[in-house]
Design an enzyme around this catalytic site. Structure first.
Site, PDB file in Angstrom:
ATOM      1  N   LYS A 197     -65.309  37.839 -71.583  1.00  0.00           N
ATOM      2  CA  LYS A 197     -64.785  36.456 -71.986  1.00  0.00           C
ATOM      3  C   LYS A 197     -65.024  36.376 -73.661  1.00  0.00           C
ATOM      4  CE  LYS A 197     -64.356  31.575 -70.833  1.00  0.00           C
ATOM      5  NZ  LYS A 197     -64.699  30.542 -70.118  1.00  0.00           N
ATOM      6  N   LYS A 250     -60.325  37.835 -70.833  1.00  0.00           N
ATOM      7  CA  LYS A 250     -59.900  36.738 -71.195  1.00  0.00           C
ATOM      8  C   LYS A 250     -60.383  36.623 -72.702  1.00  0.00           C
ATOM      9  CE  LYS A 250     -60.047  31.619 -70.559  1.00  0.00           C
ATOM     10  NZ  LYS A 250     -60.831  30.567 -69.795  1.00  0.00           N
TER      11      LYS A 250
END
Ligand SMILES: [Zn+2]
Length: 328
Positions: A197, A250
């Site tokens: 992330k 992400k």
């Protein structure tokens, strides 16, 4: 003509020929649809920076899910948006049995037992400072935050969540949550880890939606530097060792190389998070008549699958499921 060349166009000569040779496909089952749930009654408030995305109160939730299920979507991911006065230092509402996500999960699983409910496990929507862990002297503490994350995951599993998706990026969060779930008798519940992330500007509209903007500083001490590629493999590796069952990358659109790296290096299902900024850019351009929304969305999502993702968390899930149905 005596020059030699290949005739690639032979394999593109008709719609059927192209369909025959298509390497990547989108299916309604590929999508996980994010939903934001809020307190109150009769609330259906559009997020200003994300046209078509709503804050929904629980009394309106089942009607929304009815539609999602009818489109062939098999899973949703729930984000809770508590009232501002419910927020506190350690994000108590995140792990409260009657927290907004726990109540929403119970309600959905009762009415739609087959639909898979993924619970986002973090503290930032519930802390008054908006960080993903406990804060002391302006620093986000790692180990002290783990216990609260594990408690959050267990309360979500108790409420009936099918998959736990920790998004906080504390070191050791998968191990702590796995241990917490196992000790509470939820060894059968998988962890979909936000393994890779990045600290990204593409999250801007989500923070409007989840009202989770950090009140001081930023998340760069726990989320990754967008410039780093090798580090993504280290993050994924440690989450696998700690017990992750899925790996999330992400954001997605500016990180297709990372999706491919993770796909090539590890053998776990990969999930791409097509984040809010990626959604809002297309929506804004489409509303201005500058691009063809359907064609652009389909191309973006097929690009993510081609890069190697198995599943996609996307705010476009309903639109795409509808378009796929129309094509049949
Ligand atoms: Zn967070």
């Amino acid at each position: 003509m005596d020059i030699q060349f290949k005739r690639h166009r032979r394999l593109r000569s008709s719609a059927n020929m192209r369909a025959l040779l298509r390497e990547t496909h989108l299916r309604a089952e590929d999508f996980i649809y994010p939903l934001f749930v809020v307190e109150g009654m009769n609330q259906r408030n559009e997020v200003a920076s994300m046209p078509g995305v709503y804050h929904l109160s629980l009394d309106l939730l089942n009607a929304e899910i009815e539609e999602i299920v009818s489109l062939g979507i098999k899973s949703i991911i729930l984000f809770g948006v508590p009232d501002a006065e419910q927020k506190d230092e350690c994000g108590t509402q995140a792990f409260h049995d009657h927290g907004i996500v726990q109540r929403a999960t119970r309600q959905v699983k009762e009415a739609f037992p087959e639909l898979l409910v993924v619970a986002d496990t973090c503290l930032c929507e519930y802390t008054d400072h908006g960080h993903c862990g406990i804060v002391e002297n302006g620093e986000v503490l790692n180990d002290q935050s783990l216990e609260l994350l594990a408690r959050t995951a267990v309360s979500q599993a108790k409420a009936g969540a099918d998959i736990i998706a920790p998004s906080n990026m504390m070191d050791g969060f998968v191990a702590a949550i796995r241990k917490g779930l196992d000790e509470a008798g939820f060894e059968h519940i998988p962890i979909m880890s936000y393994a890779v992330k990045y600290s990204s500007a593409f999250y801007g509209p989500f923070r409007d939606a989840a009202q989770s903007t950090p009140q001081f500083g930023d998340r760069k001490t726990y989320q990754m530097d967008p410039a780093n590629r090798d580090e993504a493999l280290r993050e994924a590796q440690s989450d696998i060792e700690e017990g992750a069952d899925f790996l999330i990358v992400k954001p997605a659109l500016s990180y297709l190389d990372i999706i491919r790296d993770v796909k090539n290096n590890f053998n776990l299902p990969i999930v791409a998070y097509n984040v809010s900024g990626e959604y809002s850019m297309i929506k804004a351009a489409a509303l201005n008549g500058w691009i063809d929304e359907k064609a652009t969305v389909m191309e973006m999502l097929i690009g993510m699958k081609r890069a190697g993702t198995d599943l996609i968390i996307t705010y476009f899930a309903k639109d795409v499921a509808r378009w796929l149905k129309e094509e049949k």
